[in-house]
Write a protein that holds these residues in place. Structure first.
Motif, PDB file in Angstrom:
ATOM      1  N   ALA A   1       0.841  -1.208   0.000  1.00 28.90           N
ATOM      2  CA  ALA A   1       0.000   0.000   0.000  1.00 28.90           C
ATOM      3  C   ALA A   1       0.875   1.255   0.000  1.00 28.90           C
ATOM      4  CB  ALA A   1      -0.920  -0.001   1.230  1.00 28.90           C
ATOM      5  N   TYR A   2       1.963   1.206   0.768  1.00 28.38           N
ATOM      6  CA  TYR A   2       2.850   2.369   0.854  1.00 28.38           C
ATOM      7  C   TYR A   2       3.500   2.667  -0.493  1.00 28.38           C
ATOM      8  CZ  TYR A   2       6.659   5.415   2.181  1.00 28.38           C
ATOM      9  OH  TYR A   2       7.514   6.486   2.255  1.00 28.38           O
ATOM     10  N   VAL A   3       4.045   1.630  -1.113  1.00 23.89           N
ATOM     11  CA  VAL A   3       4.751   1.803  -2.385  1.00 23.89           C
ATOM     12  C   VAL A   3       3.788   2.323  -3.455  1.00 23.89           C
ATOM     13  CG1 VAL A   3       5.942   0.570  -4.258  1.00 23.89           C
ATOM     14  CG2 VAL A   3       6.563   0.116  -1.874  1.00 23.89           C
ATOM     15  N   LYS A   4       2.593   1.762  -3.459  1.00 21.97           N
ATOM     16  CA  LYS A   4       1.589   2.172  -4.459  1.00 21.97           C
ATOM     17  C   LYS A   4       1.239   3.654  -4.262  1.00 21.97           C
ATOM     18  CE  LYS A   4      -2.898   0.609  -6.233  1.00 21.97           C
ATOM     19  NZ  LYS A   4      -3.869   1.590  -5.754  1.00 21.97           N
ATOM     20  N   ALA A   5       0.960   4.029  -3.021  1.00 18.91           N
ATOM     21  CA  ALA A   5       0.584   5.424  -2.733  1.00 18.91           C
ATOM     22  C   ALA A   5       1.743   6.374  -3.037  1.00 18.91           C
ATOM     23  CB  ALA A   5       0.159   5.565  -1.270  1.00 18.91           C
ATOM     24  N   TYR A   6       2.952   5.938  -2.692  1.00 20.60           N
ATOM     25  CA  TYR A   6       4.137   6.795  -2.924  1.00 20.60           C
ATOM     26  C   TYR A   6       4.320   7.046  -4.426  1.00 20.60           C
ATOM     27  CZ  TYR A   6       8.839   8.714  -2.444  1.00 20.60           C
ATOM     28  OH  TYR A   6       9.936   9.557  -2.490  1.00 20.60           O
ATOM     29  N   LEU A   7       4.253   5.974  -5.203  1.00 20.23           N
ATOM     30  CA  LEU A   7       4.492   6.115  -6.640  1.00 20.23           C
ATOM     31  C   LEU A   7       3.384   6.913  -7.320  1.00 20.23           C
ATOM     32  CD1 LEU A   7       5.931   2.561  -7.436  1.00 20.23           C
ATOM     33  CD2 LEU A   7       7.202   4.707  -7.190  1.00 20.23           C
ATOM     34  N   GLU A   8       2.166   6.843  -6.758  1.00 24.50           N
ATOM     35  CA  GLU A   8       1.074   7.657  -7.306  1.00 24.50           C
ATOM     36  C   GLU A   8       1.332   9.137  -7.045  1.00 24.50           C
ATOM     37  OE1 GLU A   8      -2.483   4.444  -6.978  1.00 24.50           O
ATOM     38  OE2 GLU A   8      -2.698   6.287  -5.777  1.00 24.50           O
ATOM     39  N   GLU A   9       1.830   9.415  -5.835  1.00 22.43           N
ATOM     40  CA  GLU A   9       2.039  10.804  -5.409  1.00 22.43           C
ATOM     41  C   GLU A   9       3.314  11.397  -6.021  1.00 22.43           C
ATOM     42  OE1 GLU A   9      -0.368  12.006  -3.738  1.00 22.43           O
ATOM     43  OE2 GLU A   9       0.436  13.946  -3.091  1.00 22.43           O
ATOM     44  N   TYR A  10       4.344  10.561  -6.128  1.00 21.36           N
ATOM     45  CA  TYR A  10       5.647  11.055  -6.611  1.00 21.36           C
ATOM     46  C   TYR A  10       6.156  10.130  -7.720  1.00 21.36           C
ATOM     47  CZ  TYR A  10       5.133  12.682  -1.782  1.00 21.36           C
ATOM     48  OH  TYR A  10       4.639  13.191  -0.621  1.00 21.36           O
ATOM     49  N   PRO A  11       5.549  10.225  -8.902  1.00 15.59           N
ATOM     50  CA  PRO A  11       5.841   9.226  -9.946  1.00 15.59           C
ATOM     51  C   PRO A  11       7.286   9.218 -10.438  1.00 15.59           C
ATOM     52  CG  PRO A  11       4.319  10.935 -10.728  1.00 15.59           C
ATOM     53  CD  PRO A  11       4.523  11.186  -9.286  1.00 15.59           C
ATOM     54  N   ASN A  12       8.039  10.281 -10.163  1.00 14.86           N
ATOM     55  CA  ASN A  12       9.420  10.303 -10.661  1.00 14.86           C
ATOM     56  C   ASN A  12      10.458   9.889  -9.632  1.00 14.86           C
ATOM     57  OD1 ASN A  12       8.520  11.215 -13.174  1.00 14.86           O
ATOM     58  ND2 ASN A  12       8.364  13.297 -12.340  1.00 14.86           N
TER      59      ASN A  12
END
Ligand code: PHB
Length: 388
Positions: free
Chosen positions: A287-298
């Motif tokens: 869940a953390y990785v998914k949310a992080y990559l959504e918020e900060y895709p780069n």
């Protein structure tokens, strides 16, 4: 009114009056972080994690609006970190000090936390003794001793007998060196040499060549996460140490997700031990990785982002428990023994040391699809800092 009714109403009134004392007042958190210079990624990752937590959990806690005030200390500049802390306490009247990417910055601010009786939450700086410098310090990152001992044990168990250690010449490097030597020699290993390289702008070419000439089974390395690790592994590859049968082992600072893709192919196969991997398998981390990559895709989530995220968790939980009171003594009482499941795995704040107890994983860099990942294959469970 009966005695019981009276008591209940007195208790209810006091509960309302304590929360009312803080409700409506902003909760100011002074974040002292490197936001520019060679360690700028530390500040960015830590803030990313903290802001993600705030986004997911709301921008107020215990009826207090959370306000982050960020000050750039540029990296290893303890006088500047201290000046920022003074200004945050006196001018901005912050309730909490947090951040501290590098150890010298945390050491310089610790006496101010004591003086002001304000909580100081260390979100990276990893020299063991930092938490002993103020009773109001807690740390949610890791210590070098904590992540070094497991890779020293792994080396012994994997037929590595002679090791050459290279560390950055400052607090966390000294801790890593000392712990590696202790764990490795107590288990029967031999240290060929222990070398310290300057923490600023090191040129690793001579260090790597000398290490090769000493013909160890392995080099143990600690450098602060970032470009230095990339430069070291490049030298290691170019000078043919792997072909000479020398293995490189390290703490996970070397293979931090933030630089892993830049390291590229020479990183594949590296063994490290650490407390966080983007590839950690758990529901919370997915869940953390998914949310992080959504918020900060780069960017890629790394150990610093997780410390920023967990730091906010600690603040929110303590404030809820204390009806919005963030004073140092009450805050520390609330976080003592606090347990939760972080994206890194299960963690506890040791009530004796105020330091984090966590699982330390042994990992190997592998290519997964188009990205390199630290794949965990073994762990030491609930390991406290052995360095104090
Ligand atoms: C530290 O200065 O304490 C520090 C910095 C970067 C790391 C580890 C420790 O990767």
């Amino acid at each position: 009114m009966s005695f019981m009714r009276k008591l209940v109403s007195v208790l209810a009134f006091s509960a309302i009056s304590t929360s009312a004392a803080f409700a409506g007042q902003p909760l100011k958190i002074g974040m002292i972080l490197p936001m520019s210079g060679p360690f700028a990624a530390y500040g960015k990752q830590i803030l990313n994690g903290a802001n993600l937590y705030i986004k997911q959990n709301g921008s107020s806690v215990a009826d207090r609006q959370v306000k982050l005030i960020v000050k750039d200390d540029t990296g290893i500049a303890p006088e500047l970190s201290k000046r920022h802390a003074q200004e945050l306490l006196i001018k901005d009247k912050v309730d909490i000090l947090a951040g501290f990417g590098l150890s010298p910055s945390a050491f310089s601010v610790a006496p101010l936390a004591t003086q002001a009786k304000k909580p100081m939450i260390v979100l990276n700086a990893a020299t063991s003794s930092i938490t002993t410098k103020s009773p109001y310090i807690t740390r949610v990152s890791f210590t070098l001793a904590q992540v070094t001992a497991p890779v020293a044990s792994w080396a012994i168990d994997n037929d590595i007998k002679n090791v050459y250690t290279i560390v950055s010449d400052y607090g966390p490097g000294h801790d890593a060196e000392q712990q590696f030597i202790k764990t490795f020699t107590e288990a029967g290993g031999n240290i060929i040499a222990s070398i310290r390289a300057p923490v600023s702008n090191p040129d690793f070419s001579a260090y790597v060549q000398r290490a090769k000439d000493a013909k160890p089974d392995a080099i143990f390395l600690f450098v602060p996460s970032g470009e230095q690790g990339v430069a070291f592994s490049k030298e290691f590859k170019q000078r043919g140490l792997q072909d000479a049968g020398i293995q490189l082992i390290a703490t996970g600072d070397l293979t931090d997700e933030h630089v892993l893709d830049t390291m590229g192919e020479p990183a594949i196969g590296l063994i490290t031990s650490y407390h966080y991997s983007q590839a950690h398998e758990s529901e919370e981390n997915d869940a953390y990785v998914k949310a992080y990559l959504e918020e900060y895709p780069n960017m890629r989530p790394n150990f610093m982002s997780v410390a920023g995220y967990d730091g906010m968790h600690v603040i929110y939980s303590a404030l809820e428990q204390n009806d919005g009171n963030a004073d140092g003594p009450q805050f520390i009482q609330a976080i003592s023994g606090m347990e939760w499941t972080s994206p890194r795995g299960p963690v506890t704040i040791d009530p004796e040391t105020r330091d984090i107890v966590q699982d330390i994983y042994i990992r190997k860099v592998e290519q997964q699809g188009s990205v390199l990942q630290n794949i965990e294959f073994d762990k030491v469970e609930q390991f406290a800092d052995p360095g104090k």
